[in-house]
Design a protein around this motif. Structure first.
Motif: not given
Length: 102
Positions: A87-102
């Motif tokens: 779910a977090l990966k999908e949200l990151a993709k949807k809002f243009g957040i790179s996974e390294s920013d999480q």
């Protein structure tokens, strides 16, 4: 309940006849809109009526929370869930957040 026929008056009148207005507020339990230059500025209310309003709002909030919990439990029981990482990966993709920013 606010009565727009009898529940609106000027702040000036309220200040001139405060004790009479307070008596009315206690008796009716209804709020009153006070105006300045014809424009609604404040709402005054008896303390007991305000307390009832606060308690009613708290109960409504609790009911909404319980309904949301029940919905979530029903979704889980029906299998309408996904792992948090997915779910977090999908949200990151949807809002243009790179996974390294999480």
């Amino acid at each position: 309940m606010l009565n727009l026929e009898n529940g609106v008056d000027s702040l000036t009148n309220f200040k001139r006849q405060t004790s009479e207005y307070l008596r009315q507020l206690h008796e009716s339990g209804s709020p009153m809109v006070l105006t300045v230059n014809g424009k609604a500025e404040v709402v005054v209310q008896d303390a007991a009526a305000y307390q009832r309003l606060v308690e009613l709002a708290a109960r409504a909030d609790q009911q909404e929370t319980l309904a949301a919990i029940r919905t979530g439990l029903a979704d889980a029981e029906a299998g309408r869930v996904k792992p948090a990482r997915e779910a977090l990966k999908e949200l990151a993709k949807k809002f243009g957040i790179s996974e390294s920013d999480q």
